[in-house]
Design a protein around this motif. Structure first.
Motif, short mmCIF file in Angstrom:
data_model
loop_
_atom_site.label_atom_id
_atom_site.label_comp_id
_atom_site.label_asym_id
_atom_site.label_seq_id
_atom_site.Cartn_x
_atom_site.Cartn_y
_atom_site.Cartn_z
N THR A 9 42.52 -91.30 -63.02
CA THR A 9 43.56 -90.28 -62.94
C THR A 9 44.72 -90.72 -62.05
OG1 THR A 9 42.44 -89.26 -61.06
CG2 THR A 9 41.84 -88.44 -63.25
N GLY A 10 44.68 -91.95 -61.54
CA GLY A 10 45.74 -92.44 -60.66
C GLY A 10 46.85 -93.14 -61.46
N LEU A 11 47.77 -93.76 -60.71
CA LEU A 11 48.93 -94.41 -61.33
C LEU A 11 48.52 -95.47 -62.36
CD1 LEU A 11 52.00 -95.25 -61.34
CD2 LEU A 11 51.47 -96.73 -59.41
N VAL A 12 47.66 -96.38 -61.94
CA VAL A 12 47.26 -97.48 -62.84
C VAL A 12 46.28 -96.95 -63.89
CG1 VAL A 12 46.18 -99.77 -62.94
CG2 VAL A 12 47.58 -99.14 -60.95
N THR A 32 36.45 -87.62 -58.85
CA THR A 32 35.89 -86.87 -57.73
C THR A 32 36.32 -85.39 -57.80
OG1 THR A 32 37.81 -87.48 -56.39
CG2 THR A 32 35.84 -88.86 -56.17
N SER A 33 37.24 -85.07 -58.72
CA SER A 33 37.78 -83.70 -58.79
C SER A 33 37.33 -82.99 -60.06
CB SER A 33 39.31 -83.74 -58.78
OG SER A 33 39.78 -84.63 -57.82
N LEU A 69 38.96 -98.67 -60.31
CA LEU A 69 40.28 -98.51 -59.68
C LEU A 69 40.24 -97.51 -58.53
CD1 LEU A 69 42.33 -98.10 -63.00
CD2 LEU A 69 42.23 -100.17 -61.60
N ALA A 70 39.07 -96.94 -58.26
CA ALA A 70 38.99 -95.83 -57.30
C ALA A 70 39.25 -96.28 -55.87
CB ALA A 70 37.60 -95.19 -57.39
N SER A 72 40.85 -94.29 -51.93
CA SER A 72 41.74 -93.36 -51.24
C SER A 72 43.09 -94.06 -50.96
CB SER A 72 41.04 -92.99 -49.93
OG SER A 72 41.79 -92.10 -49.21
N GLU A 85 38.17 -94.01 -44.08
CA GLU A 85 38.15 -93.43 -45.44
C GLU A 85 38.70 -94.44 -46.47
OE1 GLU A 85 37.27 -90.67 -46.98
OE2 GLU A 85 38.58 -90.56 -48.74
N SER A 89 35.89 -95.40 -49.06
CA SER A 89 36.06 -94.89 -50.43
C SER A 89 35.93 -96.03 -51.44
CB SER A 89 37.40 -94.18 -50.58
OG SER A 89 38.47 -95.08 -50.38
N ARG A 90 36.42 -97.20 -51.08
CA ARG A 90 36.36 -98.35 -52.00
C ARG A 90 34.95 -98.94 -52.07
NH1 ARG A 90 41.31 -97.42 -50.59
NH2 ARG A 90 42.96 -97.87 -52.10
N SER A 93 32.44 -96.42 -53.63
CA SER A 93 32.61 -96.26 -55.09
C SER A 93 31.85 -97.36 -55.82
CB SER A 93 34.10 -96.34 -55.47
OG SER A 93 34.77 -95.22 -54.96
N TRP A 147 35.87 -104.77 -49.81
CA TRP A 147 36.00 -104.25 -51.19
C TRP A 147 35.48 -105.31 -52.17
CZ3 TRP A 147 41.66 -102.81 -53.01
CH2 TRP A 147 41.62 -101.94 -54.08
N1 NAP Z 1 49.74 -99.10 -56.83
C1 NAP Z 1 49.85 -100.25 -56.14
O1 NAP Z 1 50.98 -100.72 -55.82
C2 NAP Z 1 48.59 -101.02 -55.77
C3 NAP Z 1 48.72 -102.27 -55.15
C4 NAP Z 1 47.58 -102.99 -54.80
C5 NAP Z 1 46.33 -102.44 -55.07
N2 NAP Z 1 46.22 -101.23 -55.66
C6 NAP Z 1 44.86 -100.67 -55.89
O2 NAP Z 1 44.65 -100.42 -57.27
C7 NAP Z 1 43.85 -99.23 -57.43
C8 NAP Z 1 44.58 -98.27 -58.35
O3 NAP Z 1 45.86 -98.02 -57.77
P1 NAP Z 1 46.67 -96.68 -58.07
O4 NAP Z 1 48.05 -96.89 -57.57
O5 NAP Z 1 46.44 -96.25 -59.48
O6 NAP Z 1 45.92 -95.66 -57.07
P2 NAP Z 1 46.05 -94.07 -57.04
O7 NAP Z 1 47.17 -93.59 -57.88
O8 NAP Z 1 46.03 -93.68 -55.59
O9 NAP Z 1 44.68 -93.59 -57.75
C9 NAP Z 1 43.43 -93.92 -57.25
C10 NAP Z 1 42.38 -92.96 -57.78
O10 NAP Z 1 41.23 -93.09 -56.94
C11 NAP Z 1 40.53 -91.87 -56.88
N3 NAP Z 1 40.21 -91.56 -55.48
C12 NAP Z 1 41.03 -91.10 -54.50
N4 NAP Z 1 40.34 -90.92 -53.36
C13 NAP Z 1 39.07 -91.31 -53.63
C14 NAP Z 1 37.88 -91.36 -52.86
N5 NAP Z 1 37.85 -90.99 -51.59
N6 NAP Z 1 36.74 -91.82 -53.46
C15 NAP Z 1 36.74 -92.20 -54.77
N7 NAP Z 1 37.84 -92.14 -55.55
C16 NAP Z 1 38.98 -91.71 -54.97
C17 NAP Z 1 41.43 -90.77 -57.45
O11 NAP Z 1 40.83 -90.32 -58.67
P3 NAP Z 1 40.04 -88.91 -58.80
O12 NAP Z 1 40.85 -87.89 -58.05
O13 NAP Z 1 40.02 -88.67 -60.27
O14 NAP Z 1 38.69 -89.16 -58.22
C18 NAP Z 1 42.75 -91.49 -57.72
O15 NAP Z 1 43.33 -91.05 -58.93
C19 NAP Z 1 43.63 -98.65 -56.03
O16 NAP Z 1 42.35 -98.97 -55.58
C20 NAP Z 1 44.70 -99.33 -55.18
O17 NAP Z 1 44.32 -99.52 -53.83
C21 NAP Z 1 47.33 -100.50 -56.03
#
Ligand code: NAP
Length: 301
Positions: A9-12, A32-33, A69-70, A72, A85, A89-90, A93, A147
């Protein structure tokens, strides 16, 4: 084919889910929701609580591959509690997924690809980091080490594992780009710190293609998920301002001011990581957006 996605449900995750569904790949996802659970043809959500180590085992039915991809968000203030956290969380998961797989009688999961991050690498103006480089120091590097270690545990269970060390994801609606463009649109944009720090970015569309590529080719081991042409923070700021046709007249925001405002979290803006995309290109992956200007034009115009 059916895959299981965490963090769908996140960006990616949203973009990857949309692409999979377009291409006829069925998606199960863990959230988680309870409010985010949807059940539609080829698309079904299941509840989990990684902190408690519980998940709905029905999520594994018919699944051969998992995308993890999960996690916080790392952009919120880094209090001691938030830092814990971010890591737990990583790690939780991945542990929860693995324990869930061990607890079901049979499953067909043979491959996991997990998000990781280029925060693994040290900060340097001169190094060009490939996947063999040593880890940096500090909170981000420590997070990524734990992680990746948790993801590697799947190999012991006969599940091969790929890790994508993701750079700065550029997307239209959320993430780093809207945060960067807002002050520039108001005529208040400026490079951060010296402006000389390297930013290894990737267009969201390429990142989604890279996850699809990893699933298709079952990429094993670590791969950087960044475009082949990183830029400095100054270049990124100037390119955005030019595309938006806005002036850049302010001096660089001094590092000390960012450090005062954000504390240790200022490393997200000031660290310099020039990261190589060569390994994944050698596997045959072709970037739709290897250069920044067309990527920004696609996202901002
Ligand atoms: N965007 C970037 O620029 C970037 C760069 C490097 C690495 N990353 C990594 O790539 C992954 C995806 O990125 P994103 O930008 O799509 O992240 P995001 O938008 O923050 O989405 C991450 C998802 O993780 C779940 N989540 C949040 N808190 C959690 C917890 N405490 N325990 C388990 N699940 C949890 C949520 O889904 P639910 O609410 O449905 O559970 C959320 O939709 C992340 O791990 C991020 O660290 C992203």
């Amino acid at each position: 084919m059916r895959i299981l996605i965490t963090g769908a449900t996140g960006l990616v995750g949203e973009a990857l889910t949309a692409r999979c569904r377009q291409e006829g790949v069925e998606v199960h996802y863990l959230s988680t929701s309870p409010g985010k659970l949807v059940s539609a043809p080829g698309y079904r959500g299941f509840l989990w609580d990684p902190a408690a180590g519980t998940l709905d085992p029905a999520c594994f039915q018919g699944v051969k591959m998992i995308v993890n991809l999960a996690g916080s968000p790392i952009v919120k203030p880094w209090t001691a509690r938030r830092k814990k956290e971010i890591i737990s969380s990583r790690v939780n998961s991945l542990n929860c997924l693995l324990q869930g797989l061990k607890s079901v009688e049979t499953h067909q999961v043979r491959y996991l690809v997990s998000a990781s991050a280029i925060g693994y690498y040290p900060s340097s103006y001169t190094e060009f980091f490939n996947e063999g480089a040593s880890a940096g120091t500090g909170f981000l590097a420590e997070t990524v080490k734990q992680w990746e270690q948790a993801a590697s545990a799947f190999q012991g269970q006969g599940i091969s594992c790929g890790l994508l060390r993701i750079g700065l994801v550029l997307a239209r609606e959320s993430g780093a780009l809207p945060a960067l463009t807002t002050p520039i649109r108001w005529g208040l944009g400026a490079p951060l710190g010296s402006g000389q720090q390297w930013q290894s970015w990737i267009h969201l569309e390429d990142l989604v293609s890279l996850f699809r590529f990893a699933l298709e080719h079952r990429l094993e081991g670590v791969y950087n998920a960044v475009a082949p042409n990183p830029v400095t923070n100054r270049k990124l700021t100037v390119e955005v301002a030019q595309i938006l046709d806005r002036p850049l007249w302010l001096p660089c925001v001094p590092s000390w001011a960012l450090q005062l405002l954000l504390g240790e979290r200022s490393r997200l803006l000031l660290d310099s990581q020039r990261v190589s995309a060569e390994k994944v290109q050698m596997e045959g992956f072709a970037f739709a957006y290897p250069n920044l200007r067309p990527a920004l034009e696609d996202l901002l115009c």
